[in-house]
Design a protein around this motif. Sequence first.
Motif, PDB file in Angstrom:
ATOM      1  N   ALA A  86       6.435 -18.896  56.923  1.00  0.00           N
ATOM      2  CA  ALA A  86       6.804 -18.877  55.501  1.00  0.00           C
ATOM      3  C   ALA A  86       5.633 -19.302  54.625  1.00  0.00           C
ATOM      4  O   ALA A  86       5.806 -19.939  53.589  1.00  0.00           O
ATOM      5  N   ILE A  87       4.418 -18.939  55.034  1.00  0.00           N
ATOM      6  CA  ILE A  87       3.218 -19.315  54.294  1.00  0.00           C
ATOM      7  C   ILE A  87       2.614 -18.040  53.710  1.00  0.00           C
ATOM      8  O   ILE A  87       2.102 -17.196  54.446  1.00  0.00           O
ATOM      9  N   LYS A  88       2.655 -17.893  52.407  1.00  0.00           N
ATOM     10  CA  LYS A  88       2.233 -16.645  51.774  1.00  0.00           C
ATOM     11  C   LYS A  88       0.715 -16.551  51.635  1.00  0.00           C
ATOM     12  O   LYS A  88       0.165 -15.457  51.663  1.00  0.00           O
ATOM     13  N   ASP A  89       0.032 -17.672  51.456  1.00  0.00           N
ATOM     14  CA  ASP A  89      -1.409 -17.648  51.232  1.00  0.00           C
ATOM     15  C   ASP A  89      -2.168 -18.041  52.498  1.00  0.00           C
ATOM     16  O   ASP A  89      -1.581 -18.359  53.526  1.00  0.00           O
ATOM     17  N   THR A  90      -3.495 -18.059  52.378  1.00  0.00           N
ATOM     18  CA  THR A  90      -4.350 -18.399  53.514  1.00  0.00           C
ATOM     19  C   THR A  90      -4.501 -19.913  53.626  1.00  0.00           C
ATOM     20  O   THR A  90      -4.810 -20.590  52.638  1.00  0.00           O
ATOM     21  N   VAL A  91      -4.298 -20.438  54.810  1.00  0.00           N
ATOM     22  CA  VAL A  91      -4.455 -21.876  55.051  1.00  0.00           C
ATOM     23  C   VAL A  91      -5.938 -22.182  55.228  1.00  0.00           C
ATOM     24  O   VAL A  91      -6.590 -21.643  56.122  1.00  0.00           O
ATOM     25  N   ILE A  92      -6.474 -23.056  54.362  1.00  0.00           N
ATOM     26  CA  ILE A  92      -7.893 -23.408  54.445  1.00  0.00           C
ATOM     27  C   ILE A  92      -8.114 -24.761  55.106  1.00  0.00           C
ATOM     28  O   ILE A  92      -9.249 -25.109  55.431  1.00  0.00           O
ATOM     29  N   ASN A  93      -7.043 -25.535  55.302  1.00  0.00           N
ATOM     30  CA  ASN A  93      -7.177 -26.815  55.999  1.00  0.00           C
ATOM     31  C   ASN A  93      -5.824 -27.204  56.590  1.00  0.00           C
ATOM     32  O   ASN A  93      -4.777 -26.929  55.998  1.00  0.00           O
ATOM     33  N   PHE A  94      -5.870 -27.844  57.759  1.00  0.00           N
ATOM     34  CA  PHE A  94      -4.660 -28.233  58.489  1.00  0.00           C
ATOM     35  C   PHE A  94      -4.949 -29.532  59.218  1.00  0.00           C
ATOM     36  O   PHE A  94      -6.041 -29.718  59.770  1.00  0.00           O
TER      37      PHE A  94
ATOM     38  N   ILE B  83      -3.332 -27.118  53.447  1.00  0.00           N
ATOM     39  CA  ILE B  83      -3.779 -26.708  52.117  1.00  0.00           C
ATOM     40  C   ILE B  83      -3.963 -25.197  52.136  1.00  0.00           C
ATOM     41  O   ILE B  83      -4.590 -24.651  53.059  1.00  0.00           O
ATOM     42  N   THR B  84      -3.407 -24.534  51.134  1.00  0.00           N
ATOM     43  CA  THR B  84      -3.507 -23.076  51.062  1.00  0.00           C
ATOM     44  C   THR B  84      -4.217 -22.657  49.788  1.00  0.00           C
ATOM     45  O   THR B  84      -4.212 -23.372  48.774  1.00  0.00           O
ATOM     46  N   ALA B  85      -4.843 -21.478  49.839  1.00  0.00           N
ATOM     47  CA  ALA B  85      -5.477 -20.867  48.674  1.00  0.00           C
ATOM     48  C   ALA B  85      -5.111 -19.395  48.661  1.00  0.00           C
ATOM     49  O   ALA B  85      -4.893 -18.781  49.723  1.00  0.00           O
ATOM     50  N   ALA B  86      -5.051 -18.825  47.460  1.00  0.00           N
ATOM     51  CA  ALA B  86      -4.703 -17.404  47.359  1.00  0.00           C
ATOM     52  C   ALA B  86      -5.700 -16.553  48.123  1.00  0.00           C
ATOM     53  O   ALA B  86      -5.344 -15.548  48.739  1.00  0.00           O
ATOM     54  N   GLU B  87      -6.969 -16.987  48.103  1.00  0.00           N
ATOM     55  CA  GLU B  87      -8.004 -16.289  48.868  1.00  0.00           C
ATOM     56  C   GLU B  87      -9.026 -17.317  49.309  1.00  0.00           C
ATOM     57  O   GLU B  87      -9.599 -18.024  48.473  1.00  0.00           O
TER      58      GLU B  87
END
Length: 719
Positions: free
Chosen positions: A432-440, A452-456
Amino acid sequence: MEEGLDTFVIIDGLPKVPQESKQKLVKFLLKKLNGVGKTKEDAVFMPLGENNISEGFAFVEYATPQQAIEATKKLHGTPLDKKHTLAVNKLTDIDRYGREGRVDDEYHPPKLDDFAEREHLRWWLGDPNGRDQFVMHRNESVAVYWNKKKDNPENVVDRLGNVVDRLGWTETFVQWSPLGTYLTTMHARGVQLWGGPNWHRIHRIPHPFCNLIDFSPGEKYLTTWSFKPIEVQEDDPVLSMDEDGKNYIIWDVATGKVLRSFQTHDLPGPTEDENGQPIKKKIPWPAFKWSADEKYVARMLDGQSISIYELPKMALLDKTSIKIEGLRDFEWAPATPQREGVKSYEQLFCYWTPEIGSNPAKVGLMSIPSKEIVRTRNLFSVTDAKLHWQSQASYVCVKVDRHSSKSKKSMATNLEIFRIREKGVPVEVVDAIKDTVINFAWEPKGDRFVLITAAEAPLVQTAVPPKTAVSFFCPEKSKGASVGNFKLIRTIDRKNSNTIYWSPKGRFVVVATVLSQQSSDLDFWDLDYEGEKPEAEKDLTANLQHMNTADHYGVTEIEWDPTGRYVTSVASVWKHAMENGYHLYDFKGDLLREEHIDKFKQLAWRPRPTTMLSRDEQKQIRKNLREYSKDFDEQDRIEEDKERGAVVEERRRLLSEWLAWREREKEDLAEDRRELGLDADVDGEGEGQGEDKKGEEGGAKVVEEIMEEVLDESEEIVS
């Protein structure tokens, strides 16, 4: 004999065998002898004694003197079998040590030195106030300090009374070992390890021009790497010709001996750009990865294989590498796994491969030493994947970035969570994560995570960071000991956050923006807030509460102390030259101390070993924490009273000095007035006459009073 006696070695410690078994023993011995040089059967002379029984030693001729030297270094002290250990020496040593008068004909037992107790290398753990240490590197100076809440840190002092603050202690950076036993400094001639209450040098690791180091989890072994290949001199007392031209060395920390050396693998991809200029490639670090129990160390050859070596002999497991086509990355489980139904010893590592032709991408779990693949999962439309183990090896989360099959643009991220301790290692998918995960990041010793997610996702670091969102996840409540499915607690939108820093004890987490010119927020969160819980989150195993937001302009790095009580944010001159220094916060985000230091480079907390208390003992401490807190609060009050009393005493001392100076000045002035024929009474107040005159003129008498008063004092207990 063209090379003289320099090519000969004497091998002692051999089994005594009859003549008919001599040839068999020589052939067996040659397998070891040819591992360090070149020799042959007729170059091995094994004399026979009475009854045609060998004497237990042999003379061996190598092709070159260098090979003979290597044999003495590599084979001396190695076991031939369970009962026999080889002793290898050069034949020319007889001339050096066996000359007349050098060896006494009569045996004298060796003299044993009196027992001398060694320094306790973990002495700092016995601090009565339970303080932690940190090392600070600024300008050319390196110093070690005790942390002191709101007050300035206190210099660590060795047993000789010397402050541990040394100029030029390192040439590049400093690094603690994983359990805090050693402080490592870097030098052109190698690496040095320091420790103990006297802060003396414990070990010297002679890897010239070493750039990077990596300890094993329990500090038994050390990997060193240099970009420049090693050049070994013939008379080097530690390094052998095997290390010549190599980049990596794996060391035994206790003995300081080389276990094995390796060259750097060629990195994949082009070596030059369009203009013919060399492309700088980032070397993967650590290149050698340790198993949790330090029994194995492994190295990956990108796209091809994993080589696993058994410690401490550094022998390749089963004498062969594990072939994995297209291999991109692998990670060992950070703790010994506890899979349901598995009673035999094992270590696990997780790996992944991309899509190759019509074959899907794959994630696998492999058991060592059996090399059995215990679980695989096929993935499609994969751009990239990252492997994230939970600290107790209960889970491994594979962060999968997916792309559109048509445009190949990254679209979203899935989390494939392998539940290691459950039967069959089931995989739970969080999609259920629509954007790209940049940190976990997983919660240490817990089952919650933050992402943490970002649109791109930005391909390179930019001056203006992209807008991001921070999401918190935890399991649902479930019956029994089983862990429920992972559910979203809450998402915080319109942030610039890019990094996650969990407290080493779990529960508290800092989500921050680092290396940014536009934003420098530090958000402090509590996942076990003791206040009222929102109705929508009643079925979740967390109660999320935002505690504070701090700001540190130019922050480049954030680190928790090992107890989870304090957080430091650093602005390092290695990244920029603006407002360098550090901030110290408590776990709630309250600023305790702020220091701006010119040319500030590095601050690193000294790690602590794993606690020796059992889980039940830790639970008992948490249960009675309020009772213990009373004692701690009383100690804090006494310390504050001491500090307040010290301030008052200092003020009194300064006042006393000032009054004494004033009296001296009045006496000097009176003396000057007498020499000029004036009234010596500086204030014009003679003993009687002055009072009458003052009465006549209606003058007023000046009275000085100095008072000290505590205006307000309050005490607040924060749960």
